[in-house]
Design a protein around this motif. Structure first.
Motif, PDB file in Angstrom:
ATOM      1  N   UNK A  68       0.886  -1.149   0.000  1.00 25.04           N
ATOM      2  CA  UNK A  68       0.000   0.000   0.000  1.00 25.04           C
ATOM      3  C   UNK A  68       0.929   1.204   0.000  1.00 25.04           C
ATOM      4  N   UNK A  69       0.799   2.049  -0.992  1.00 26.83           N
ATOM      5  CA  UNK A  69       1.780   3.109  -1.181  1.00 26.83           C
ATOM      6  C   UNK A  69       3.128   2.477  -1.449  1.00 26.83           C
ATOM      7  N   UNK A  70       4.153   2.922  -0.759  1.00 29.09           N
ATOM      8  CA  UNK A  70       5.493   2.351  -0.920  1.00 29.09           C
ATOM      9  C   UNK A  70       5.805   1.310   0.142  1.00 29.09           C
ATOM     10  N   UNK A  71       4.828   0.983   0.974  1.00 32.38           N
ATOM     11  CA  UNK A  71       5.054   0.085   2.102  1.00 32.38           C
ATOM     12  C   UNK A  71       4.450  -1.287   1.842  1.00 32.38           C
TER      13      UNK A  71
ATOM     14  N   UNK B 224      -2.242  -1.086   9.456  1.00 34.43           N
ATOM     15  CA  UNK B 224      -1.010  -0.599  10.078  1.00 34.43           C
ATOM     16  C   UNK B 224      -0.180   0.202   9.077  1.00 34.43           C
ATOM     17  N   UNK B 225      -0.212  -0.207   7.822  1.00 26.35           N
ATOM     18  CA  UNK B 225       0.664   0.379   6.806  1.00 26.35           C
ATOM     19  C   UNK B 225      -0.015   1.405   5.898  1.00 26.35           C
ATOM     20  N   UNK B 226      -1.330   1.449   5.868  1.00 28.96           N
ATOM     21  CA  UNK B 226      -2.061   2.318   4.942  1.00 28.96           C
ATOM     22  C   UNK B 226      -2.043   3.783   5.401  1.00 28.96           C
ATOM     23  N   UNK B 227      -2.256   4.664   4.446  1.00 31.91           N
ATOM     24  CA  UNK B 227      -2.346   6.091   4.755  1.00 31.91           C
ATOM     25  C   UNK B 227      -3.690   6.392   5.420  1.00 31.91           C
TER      26      UNK B 227
END
Length: 114
Positions: free
Chosen positions: A35-38, A102-105
């Motif tokens: 998700x995104x760069x993560x 946990x990782x999303x914006x």
């Protein structure tokens, strides 16, 4: 990826693809979701274990250490390892959604309705 690994990863894909703002690409020569760069989950090199972020790792391990575990490599991180052959679909869904959260914006989190 071996045939069994493909079917195990397809379980992950079916759930992960319901989440907004995700994409799949390789990480360490194994498939991973980002998700995104993560990254939020990936297939471990053994083809049978899922690597994902989890803030309640010890609770999952206490519940069933044959399914949920970590190695020394992940000792000081929020990574949980999951045996894909043994994990229940309901637990897998909870874990993947939690890892994504946990990782999303913040913007993606607002767009998610579950």
């Amino acid at each position: 990826m071996q045939v069994n690994s493909y079917s195990l990863w397809s379980r992950v894909c079916k759930i992960a693809e319901t989440l907004p703002g995700i994409y799949e690409k390789l990480m360490f020569d194994t498939p991973a979701f980002y998700t995104g760069k993560k990254f939020f989950c990936r297939l471990r090199e053994d083809g049978e274990t899922l690597v994902l972020y989890n803030n309640d790792r010890d609770e999952w391990i206490d519940r069933n250490p044959d399914v949920f575990f970590f190695t020394d490599h992940y000792k000081n991180s929020s990574i949980l390892l999951v045996n894909l052959e043994s994990v229940k679909t309901r637990d897998l869904e909870k874990l993947l959604i939690n890892s994504w959260k946990i990782r999303a914006t913040k913007t993606l989190l607002k767009s998610y309705n579950k």
